[in-house]
Design an enzyme around this catalytic site. Sequence first.
Site, PDB file in Angstrom:
ATOM      1  N   ASN A 101       1.258  -2.565   5.375  1.00 10.21           N
ATOM      2  CA  ASN A 101       0.440  -1.320   5.544  1.00 10.21           C
ATOM      3  C   ASN A 101      -0.845  -1.139   4.810  1.00 10.21           C
ATOM      4  O   ASN A 101      -1.665  -0.673   4.801  1.00 10.21           O
ATOM      5  CB  ASN A 101       1.318  -0.060   4.949  1.00 10.21           C
ATOM      6  CG  ASN A 101       0.545   1.256   4.852  1.00 10.21           C
ATOM      7  OD1 ASN A 101       0.312   1.967   5.628  1.00 10.21           O
ATOM      8  ND2 ASN A 101       0.468   1.567   3.649  1.00 10.21           N
ATOM      9  N   ARG A 129       0.563   5.725  -1.818  1.00 14.22           N
ATOM     10  CA  ARG A 129       0.251   7.228  -1.269  1.00 14.22           C
ATOM     11  C   ARG A 129       0.125   7.189   0.255  1.00 14.22           C
ATOM     12  O   ARG A 129       0.410   6.039   0.723  1.00 14.22           O
ATOM     13  CB  ARG A 129      -0.986   7.756  -2.083  1.00 14.22           C
ATOM     14  CG  ARG A 129      -1.991   6.638  -1.604  1.00 14.22           C
ATOM     15  CD  ARG A 129      -3.218   7.060  -2.197  1.00 14.22           C
ATOM     16  NE  ARG A 129      -4.470   6.348  -1.495  1.00 14.22           N
ATOM     17  CZ  ARG A 129      -5.665   6.250  -2.281  1.00 14.22           C
ATOM     18  NH1 ARG A 129      -6.060   6.489  -3.471  1.00 14.22           N
ATOM     19  NH2 ARG A 129      -6.700   5.611  -1.457  1.00 14.22           N
ATOM     20  N   VAL A 166      -2.620  -7.612  -2.407  1.00 17.69           N
ATOM     21  CA  VAL A 166      -2.158  -8.439  -1.167  1.00 17.69           C
ATOM     22  C   VAL A 166      -3.067  -9.444  -0.690  1.00 17.69           C
ATOM     23  O   VAL A 166      -2.959 -10.478   0.039  1.00 17.69           O
ATOM     24  CB  VAL A 166      -1.832  -7.545   0.298  1.00 17.69           C
ATOM     25  CG1 VAL A 166      -0.721  -6.448  -0.012  1.00 17.69           C
ATOM     26  CG2 VAL A 166      -3.295  -6.745   0.494  1.00 17.69           C
ATOM     27  N   LYS A 216      -8.693  -4.896  11.650  1.00 18.05           N
ATOM     28  CA  LYS A 216      -7.519  -4.294  12.544  1.00 18.05           C
ATOM     29  C   LYS A 216      -7.328  -4.965  13.798  1.00 18.05           C
ATOM     30  O   LYS A 216      -6.049  -5.128  14.133  1.00 18.05           O
ATOM     31  CB  LYS A 216      -7.730  -2.736  12.736  1.00 18.05           C
ATOM     32  CG  LYS A 216      -7.766  -1.974  11.012  1.00 18.05           C
ATOM     33  CD  LYS A 216      -6.548  -2.289  10.328  1.00 18.05           C
ATOM     34  CE  LYS A 216      -6.378  -1.199   9.379  1.00 18.05           C
ATOM     35  NZ  LYS A 216      -5.044  -1.383   8.566  1.00 18.05           N
ATOM     36  N   ALA A 230     -13.174  -4.962  12.748  1.00 14.55           N
ATOM     37  CA  ALA A 230     -12.570  -6.326  13.294  1.00 14.55           C
ATOM     38  C   ALA A 230     -11.313  -6.750  12.594  1.00 14.55           C
ATOM     39  O   ALA A 230     -10.429  -7.571  13.196  1.00 14.55           O
ATOM     40  CB  ALA A 230     -13.817  -7.100  12.670  1.00 14.55           C
ATOM     41  N   GLY A 260       0.834  -1.130   0.206  1.00 10.30           N
ATOM     42  CA  GLY A 260       0.084  -0.137   0.064  1.00 10.30           C
ATOM     43  C   GLY A 260       0.952   1.225  -0.008  1.00 10.30           C
ATOM     44  O   GLY A 260       0.546   2.146   0.754  1.00 10.30           O
ATOM     45  N   ALA A 261       1.914   1.234  -0.733  1.00 11.45           N
ATOM     46  CA  ALA A 261       2.909   2.166  -0.746  1.00 11.45           C
ATOM     47  C   ALA A 261       2.831   3.380  -1.873  1.00 11.45           C
ATOM     48  O   ALA A 261       3.803   4.358  -1.892  1.00 11.45           O
ATOM     49  CB  ALA A 261       4.416   1.562  -0.784  1.00 11.45           C
ATOM     50  N   TYR A 304     -13.950  -2.777   9.380  1.00 15.04           N
ATOM     51  CA  TYR A 304     -12.413  -2.418   9.522  1.00 15.04           C
ATOM     52  C   TYR A 304     -11.979  -2.699  10.727  1.00 15.04           C
ATOM     53  O   TYR A 304     -10.819  -3.151  11.168  1.00 15.04           O
ATOM     54  CB  TYR A 304     -12.808  -0.754   9.208  1.00 15.04           C
ATOM     55  CG  TYR A 304     -11.228  -0.116   9.321  1.00 15.04           C
ATOM     56  CD1 TYR A 304     -10.404  -0.159   8.105  1.00 15.04           C
ATOM     57  CD2 TYR A 304     -10.821   0.622  10.397  1.00 15.04           C
ATOM     58  CE1 TYR A 304      -9.260   0.532   8.154  1.00 15.04           C
ATOM     59  CE2 TYR A 304      -9.770   1.220  10.410  1.00 15.04           C
ATOM     60  CZ  TYR A 304      -8.858   1.283   9.259  1.00 15.04           C
ATOM     61  OH  TYR A 304      -7.792   2.028   9.363  1.00 15.04           O
ATOM     62  N   ILE A 331      -4.741  10.395  10.479  1.00 11.81           N
ATOM     63  CA  ILE A 331      -3.955  10.900   9.755  1.00 11.81           C
ATOM     64  C   ILE A 331      -4.089  11.439   8.674  1.00 11.81           C
ATOM     65  O   ILE A 331      -5.043  10.887   7.704  1.00 11.81           O
ATOM     66  CB  ILE A 331      -2.793   9.407   9.558  1.00 11.81           C
ATOM     67  CG1 ILE A 331      -2.563   8.833  10.856  1.00 11.81           C
ATOM     68  CG2 ILE A 331      -1.418   9.931   8.981  1.00 11.81           C
ATOM     69  CD1 ILE A 331      -1.703   9.750  11.916  1.00 11.81           C
TER      70      ILE A 331
HETATM   71  N1  LIG Z   1      -5.283   7.579   7.747  1.00 13.96           N
HETATM   72  C1  LIG Z   1      -5.555   7.255   8.824  1.00 13.96           C
HETATM   73  O1  LIG Z   1      -6.074   8.321   9.314  1.00 13.96           O
HETATM   74  C2  LIG Z   1      -5.206   5.742   9.317  1.00 13.96           C
HETATM   75  C3  LIG Z   1      -5.713   5.580  10.664  1.00 13.96           C
HETATM   76  C4  LIG Z   1      -5.157   4.359  11.159  1.00 13.96           C
HETATM   77  C5  LIG Z   1      -4.923   3.560  10.291  1.00 13.96           C
HETATM   78  N2  LIG Z   1      -4.624   3.657   9.011  1.00 13.96           N
HETATM   79  C6  LIG Z   1      -4.222   2.505   8.175  1.00 13.96           C
HETATM   80  O2  LIG Z   1      -3.154   3.009   7.665  1.00 13.96           O
HETATM   81  C7  LIG Z   1      -2.784   2.350   6.265  1.00 13.96           C
HETATM   82  C8  LIG Z   1      -2.705   3.333   5.258  1.00 13.96           C
HETATM   83  O3  LIG Z   1      -3.649   4.060   5.122  1.00 13.96           O
HETATM   84  P1  LIG Z   1      -3.488   5.596   4.297  1.00 13.96           P
HETATM   85  O4  LIG Z   1      -4.303   6.470   5.197  1.00 13.96           O
HETATM   86  O5  LIG Z   1      -2.190   6.000   3.717  1.00 13.96           O
HETATM   87  O6  LIG Z   1      -4.733   5.165   3.092  1.00 13.96           O
HETATM   88  P2  LIG Z   1      -4.865   5.454   1.708  1.00 13.96           P
HETATM   89  O7  LIG Z   1      -6.110   4.979   1.177  1.00 13.96           O
HETATM   90  O8  LIG Z   1      -4.316   6.911   1.371  1.00 13.96           O
HETATM   91  O9  LIG Z   1      -3.543   4.357   1.181  1.00 13.96           O
HETATM   92  C9  LIG Z   1      -3.780   3.038   1.287  1.00 13.96           C
HETATM   93  C10 LIG Z   1      -2.803   2.318   0.187  1.00 13.96           C
HETATM   94  O10 LIG Z   1      -3.197   0.984  -0.050  1.00 13.96           O
HETATM   95  C11 LIG Z   1      -3.082   0.715  -1.185  1.00 13.96           C
HETATM   96  N3  LIG Z   1      -4.087  -0.602  -1.226  1.00 13.96           N
HETATM   97  C12 LIG Z   1      -5.615  -0.702  -0.911  1.00 13.96           C
HETATM   98  N4  LIG Z   1      -5.932  -1.878  -1.261  1.00 13.96           N
HETATM   99  C13 LIG Z   1      -4.750  -2.690  -1.566  1.00 13.96           C
HETATM  100  C14 LIG Z   1      -4.487  -3.956  -1.905  1.00 13.96           C
HETATM  101  N5  LIG Z   1      -5.587  -4.992  -2.031  1.00 13.96           N
HETATM  102  N6  LIG Z   1      -3.184  -4.470  -2.146  1.00 13.96           N
HETATM  103  C15 LIG Z   1      -2.144  -3.498  -2.218  1.00 13.96           C
HETATM  104  N7  LIG Z   1      -2.335  -2.318  -2.052  1.00 13.96           N
HETATM  105  C16 LIG Z   1      -3.705  -1.788  -1.565  1.00 13.96           C
HETATM  106  C17 LIG Z   1      -4.321   1.756  -1.785  1.00 13.96           C
HETATM  107  O11 LIG Z   1      -4.155   1.793  -3.220  1.00 13.96           O
HETATM  108  C18 LIG Z   1      -3.222   3.066  -1.368  1.00 13.96           C
HETATM  109  O12 LIG Z   1      -2.370   3.351  -2.209  1.00 13.96           O
HETATM  110  C19 LIG Z   1      -4.099   1.485   6.055  1.00 13.96           C
HETATM  111  O13 LIG Z   1      -3.805   0.212   6.665  1.00 13.96           O
HETATM  112  C20 LIG Z   1      -5.063   2.240   6.923  1.00 13.96           C
HETATM  113  O14 LIG Z   1      -6.221   1.447   7.438  1.00 13.96           O
HETATM  114  C21 LIG Z   1      -4.686   4.880   8.492  1.00 13.96           C
END
Ligand SMILES: NC(=O)c1ccc[n+]([C@@H]2O[C@H](COP(=O)([O-])OP(=O)(O)OC[C@H]3O[C@@H](n4cnc5c(N)ncnc54)[C@H](O)[C@@H]3O)[C@@H](O)[C@H]2O)c1
Length: 285
Positions: free
Chosen positions: A121, A52, A95, A196, A194, A49-50, A192, A225
């Site tokens: 991630n 962005r 993934v 996490k 569940a 998930g890198a 979500y 974030i």
């Molecule tokens: N942003 C927040 O407030 C927040 C808070 C808690 C946890 N998180 C967690 O942090 C991680 C990153 O979140 P973010 O905020 O950067 O989200 P985001 O949506 O900006 O980035 C997530 C990335 O994961 C990729 N992705 C989605 N499904 C995928 C798959 N099946 N295989 C490979 N890549 C995939 C997306 O294309 C995207 O680039 C996530 O696991 C999210 O649940 C985010």
Amino acid sequence: MNANTDRVAPEGARDRVAPEGARDRVAPEGARDRVAPEGARDRVALVTGAARGIGAACAAKLATLGHPVVLADVIPEVEGTAAALPNARAIRLDVADPAAVAALPQALDDWWERLGIVVNNAGISPKVDGRARPIREMPLEEWSRVLAVNLTGAFLVSQACIPPLRARRWGRVVMMTSQAARGKSVIAAAHYAAAKTGLMGFARSLASELGPDGITVNSVAPGRIDTPMAQGAAAGVNDAFLAQIPLRRIGTPEEVAEVVAFLASDAAGYLSGATIDVGGGSFMP
Ligand SMILES: NC(=O)c1ccc[n+]([C@@H]2O[C@H](COP(=O)([O-])OP(=O)(O)OC[C@H]3O[C@@H](n4cnc5c(N)ncnc54)[C@H](O)[C@@H]3O)[C@@H](O)[C@H]2O)c1
């Protein structure tokens, strides 16, 4: 002179380091097997998930520290994100696709055997009009996909990556969980939360199983974030959340990446099975 010291000591520094055998005298029995002889450039990092958000920030931080980094994502933007980093490669990977994950050794090619760091991630958090979908309206397909990406994806990727980590008897696995797994969430939906929460349990099991191989496994639980995921919340939702955060602001992806980089470092060598909250104090156990 220790061969490991030879590789990392700058010119002329050898006179200043401990004489041969010093490490032998302080290291407990068998500990030398668990000490990686290489520097950052010999520890390839895989970040899912890198393309962005938090994943891109983790990849950038690890690349800055000298790690070769593989950025894995389903969206094409991952190519551009990787191109902006030194010593980085992009791969297209879902993934949740077992066959694609099983092909990781081929995808990483000559970097596979140098894999040392895995950051699980990738995640999704579907919303309806920017709000959590009520359980009574949740289709099984959506539940299953969220579990598949956020939880099963981490299982598949971690399982696939165990062989190179075990072979070198050094490794770092980091799970990106969430404050939604730490208490009641007003923003994330049940699937979500569940997934996490399951991810944290999986991390503890993996930490127990891989510890004897010198591999640590930890979870990072971000609060709000500023990423595209958080921006998907309805207008006012993030603002309303601010009052719950002692630091009175949402966090940056870079602030999460700093913690991930620490967990991936030698400095965190005795830290395993932990969950680190990065939420400005919004959750205090
Ligand atoms: N942003 C927040 O407030 C927040 C808070 C808690 C946890 N998180 C967690 O942090 C991680 C990153 O979140 P973010 O905020 O950067 O989200 P985001 O949506 O900006 O980035 C997530 C990335 O994961 C990729 N992705 C989605 N499904 C995928 C798959 N099946 N295989 C490979 N890549 C995939 C997306 O294309 C995207 O680039 C996530 O696991 C999210 O649940 C985010």
